[in-house]
Design a protein around this motif. Structure first.
Motif, PDB file in Angstrom:
ATOM      1  N   MET A   1       6.729  65.916   6.599  1.00 54.88           N
ATOM      2  CA  MET A   1       8.040  66.332   7.051  1.00 54.88           C
ATOM      3  C   MET A   1       9.070  65.796   6.065  1.00 54.88           C
ATOM      4  O   MET A   1       9.058  64.630   5.729  1.00 54.88           O
ATOM      5  N   PRO A   2      10.019  66.618   5.609  1.00 53.08           N
ATOM      6  CA  PRO A   2      11.028  66.149   4.676  1.00 53.08           C
ATOM      7  C   PRO A   2      11.886  65.054   5.290  1.00 53.08           C
ATOM      8  O   PRO A   2      12.101  65.017   6.484  1.00 53.08           O
ATOM      9  N   HIS A   3      12.409  64.205   4.423  1.00 57.61           N
ATOM     10  CA  HIS A   3      13.212  63.069   4.876  1.00 57.61           C
ATOM     11  C   HIS A   3      14.412  63.525   5.706  1.00 57.61           C
ATOM     12  O   HIS A   3      14.811  62.859   6.642  1.00 57.61           O
ATOM     13  N   SER A   4      14.991  64.674   5.410  1.00 59.81           N
ATOM     14  CA  SER A   4      16.192  65.128   6.102  1.00 59.81           C
ATOM     15  C   SER A   4      15.950  65.413   7.582  1.00 59.81           C
ATOM     16  O   SER A   4      16.887  65.528   8.339  1.00 59.81           O
ATOM     17  N   GLN A   5      14.704  65.506   7.995  1.00 60.30           N
ATOM     18  CA  GLN A   5      14.428  65.792   9.392  1.00 60.30           C
ATOM     19  C   GLN A   5      14.256  64.541  10.231  1.00 60.30           C
ATOM     20  O   GLN A   5      14.053  64.620  11.422  1.00 60.30           O
ATOM     21  N   TYR A   6      14.332  63.362   9.629  1.00 59.98           N
ATOM     22  CA  TYR A   6      14.255  62.131  10.401  1.00 59.98           C
ATOM     23  C   TYR A   6      15.609  61.839  11.037  1.00 59.98           C
ATOM     24  O   TYR A   6      16.643  62.240  10.538  1.00 59.98           O
ATOM     25  N   THR A   7      15.574  61.107  12.123  1.00 64.40           N
ATOM     26  CA  THR A   7      16.804  60.761  12.811  1.00 64.40           C
ATOM     27  C   THR A   7      17.658  59.845  11.950  1.00 64.40           C
ATOM     28  O   THR A   7      17.163  58.913  11.349  1.00 64.40           O
ATOM     29  N   THR A   8      18.939  60.134  11.907  1.00 69.09           N
ATOM     30  CA  THR A   8      19.889  59.240  11.274  1.00 69.09           C
ATOM     31  C   THR A   8      20.881  58.800  12.336  1.00 69.09           C
ATOM     32  O   THR A   8      20.899  59.335  13.430  1.00 69.09           O
ATOM     33  N   ARG A   9      21.701  57.861  12.009  1.00 63.80           N
ATOM     34  CA  ARG A   9      22.692  57.357  12.971  1.00 63.80           C
ATOM     35  C   ARG A   9      23.665  58.461  13.378  1.00 63.80           C
ATOM     36  O   ARG A   9      24.180  58.477  14.468  1.00 63.80           O
ATOM     37  N   SER A  10      23.959  59.390  12.487  1.00 64.90           N
ATOM     38  CA  SER A  10      24.975  60.400  12.783  1.00 64.90           C
ATOM     39  C   SER A  10      24.392  61.722  13.260  1.00 64.90           C
ATOM     40  O   SER A  10      25.115  62.580  13.699  1.00 64.90           O
ATOM     41  N   GLN A  11      23.092  61.899  13.169  1.00 57.51           N
ATOM     42  CA  GLN A  11      22.514  63.190  13.503  1.00 57.51           C
ATOM     43  C   GLN A  11      21.191  62.992  14.223  1.00 57.51           C
ATOM     44  O   GLN A  11      20.328  62.259  13.758  1.00 57.51           O
ATOM     45  N   PRO A  12      20.980  63.666  15.384  1.00 56.07           N
ATOM     46  CA  PRO A  12      19.703  63.548  16.078  1.00 56.07           C
ATOM     47  C   PRO A  12      18.581  64.209  15.279  1.00 56.07           C
ATOM     48  O   PRO A  12      18.835  65.048  14.418  1.00 56.07           O
ATOM     49  N   ALA A  13      17.342  63.828  15.577  1.00 54.84           N
ATOM     50  CA  ALA A  13      16.187  64.394  14.886  1.00 54.84           C
ATOM     51  C   ALA A  13      16.083  65.890  15.173  1.00 54.84           C
ATOM     52  O   ALA A  13      16.435  66.353  16.240  1.00 54.84           O
ATOM     53  N   ARG A  14      15.611  66.620  14.212  1.00 52.26           N
ATOM     54  CA  ARG A  14      15.388  68.047  14.402  1.00 52.26           C
ATOM     55  C   ARG A  14      14.039  68.251  15.054  1.00 52.26           C
ATOM     56  O   ARG A  14      13.099  67.515  14.816  1.00 52.26           O
ATOM     57  N   CYS A  15      13.966  69.281  15.836  1.00 48.42           N
ATOM     58  CA  CYS A  15      12.726  69.592  16.542  1.00 48.42           C
ATOM     59  C   CYS A  15      11.722  70.205  15.557  1.00 48.42           C
ATOM     60  O   CYS A  15      12.088  71.065  14.765  1.00 48.42           O
ATOM     61  N   PRO A  16      10.460  69.792  15.613  1.00 51.04           N
ATOM     62  CA  PRO A  16       9.471  70.334  14.681  1.00 51.04           C
ATOM     63  C   PRO A  16       9.013  71.748  15.038  1.00 51.04           C
ATOM     64  O   PRO A  16       8.287  72.373  14.279  1.00 51.04           O
ATOM     65  N   VAL A  17       9.442  72.288  16.180  1.00 52.88           N
ATOM     66  CA  VAL A  17       9.033  73.618  16.615  1.00 52.88           C
ATOM     67  C   VAL A  17       9.895  74.660  15.911  1.00 52.88           C
ATOM     68  O   VAL A  17      11.114  74.539  15.840  1.00 52.88           O
ATOM     69  N   ASP A  18       9.272  75.710  15.419  1.00 52.07           N
ATOM     70  CA  ASP A  18       9.996  76.821  14.799  1.00 52.07           C
ATOM     71  C   ASP A  18      10.498  77.731  15.913  1.00 52.07           C
ATOM     72  O   ASP A  18       9.812  78.648  16.345  1.00 52.07           O
ATOM     73  N   HIS A  19      11.701  77.464  16.385  1.00 55.04           N
ATOM     74  CA  HIS A  19      12.235  78.198  17.534  1.00 55.04           C
ATOM     75  C   HIS A  19      12.419  79.682  17.238  1.00 55.04           C
ATOM     76  O   HIS A  19      12.247  80.510  18.127  1.00 55.04           O
ATOM     77  N   LYS A  20      12.751  80.024  16.007  1.00 50.81           N
ATOM     78  CA  LYS A  20      12.938  81.443  15.662  1.00 50.81           C
ATOM     79  C   LYS A  20      11.622  82.205  15.796  1.00 50.81           C
ATOM     80  O   LYS A  20      11.595  83.325  16.293  1.00 50.81           O
ATOM     81  N   ALA A  21      10.527  81.588  15.373  1.00 53.48           N
ATOM     82  CA  ALA A  21       9.220  82.239  15.507  1.00 53.48           C
ATOM     83  C   ALA A  21       8.842  82.394  16.974  1.00 53.48           C
ATOM     84  O   ALA A  21       8.305  83.426  17.386  1.00 53.48           O
ATOM     85  N   VAL A  22       9.145  81.382  17.767  1.00 54.59           N
ATOM     86  CA  VAL A  22       8.859  81.448  19.201  1.00 54.59           C
ATOM     87  C   VAL A  22       9.687  82.552  19.833  1.00 54.59           C
ATOM     88  O   VAL A  22       9.191  83.337  20.646  1.00 54.59           O
ATOM     89  N   GLU A  23      10.962  82.645  19.466  1.00 57.43           N
ATOM     90  CA  GLU A  23      11.840  83.693  19.995  1.00 57.43           C
ATOM     91  C   GLU A  23      11.305  85.081  19.632  1.00 57.43           C
ATOM     92  O   GLU A  23      11.292  85.983  20.466  1.00 57.43           O
ATOM     93  N   ARG A  24      10.878  85.248  18.387  1.00 59.24           N
ATOM     94  CA  ARG A  24      10.340  86.556  17.965  1.00 59.24           C
ATOM     95  C   ARG A  24       9.103  86.922  18.775  1.00 59.24           C
ATOM     96  O   ARG A  24       8.952  88.065  19.221  1.00 59.24           O
ATOM     97  N   ALA A  25       8.219  85.952  18.990  1.00 54.39           N
ATOM     98  CA  ALA A  25       7.006  86.218  19.767  1.00 54.39           C
ATOM     99  C   ALA A  25       7.350  86.543  21.212  1.00 54.39           C
ATOM    100  O   ALA A  25       6.766  87.448  21.815  1.00 54.39           O
TER     101      ALA A  25
END
Length: 152
Positions: free
Chosen positions: A1-25
């Protein structure tokens, strides 16, 4: 997982689920079936989140966020209920909107976690390795709770 997806003090962690793919399905399903599926998954997620309130180490927030996502796609009434719920509505909104956990929730979770771990350790006193594991897990969860940004 790229470093930008880890939690920082100013931004919550991103979800590892590809929501767009789930929405399309999900869009491939007929409307009533799709809404029923989202409503069912959302309801199960609320149940799992409620379990997480009382069971140490069981996640709560991720299940409630999943429920909110599912309810937003299936039932405005259920979504409104979730966000206005007096038990976890404000907590869910704070985490969703600002990625923060209130001091009261953090303190309560820590007290409940350590109480349950200590009771479990007393029952497992004959197994030193298990007591050590319980204490290690409790320490890690506590560190995680206190690593999240807080609000008064």
């Amino acid at each position: 997982m790229p470093h930008s997806q880890y939690t920082t003090r100013s931004q919550p962690a991103r979800c590892p689920v590809d929501h767009k793919a789930v929405e399309r399905a999900a869009r491939a399903l007929p409307g009533p079936l799709r809404r029923g599926l989202y409503l069912g998954i959302g309801s199960l997620s609320v149940g799992a989140g409620i379990v997480g309130i009382v069971v140490p180490l069981w996640p709560t927030t991720c299940f409630l966020l999943l429920a909110a996502w599912c309810f937003a796609r299936s039932s405005p009434r259920a979504e409104r209920w979730l966000h206005e719920n007096r038990l976890f509505g404000r907590y869910l909104a704070a985490y969703r909107e600002r990625g923060v956990i209130s001091t009261r929730v953090r303190r309560g979770a820590t007290i409940f976690l350590w109480s349950a771990i200590i009771v479990s350790a007393v029952f497992a006193a004959g197994h030193l390795w298990l007591v050590a594991l319980l204490l290690l897990v409790a320490a890690a969860v506590t560190a995680h709770l206190y690593s999240l940004p807080g609000e008064g």
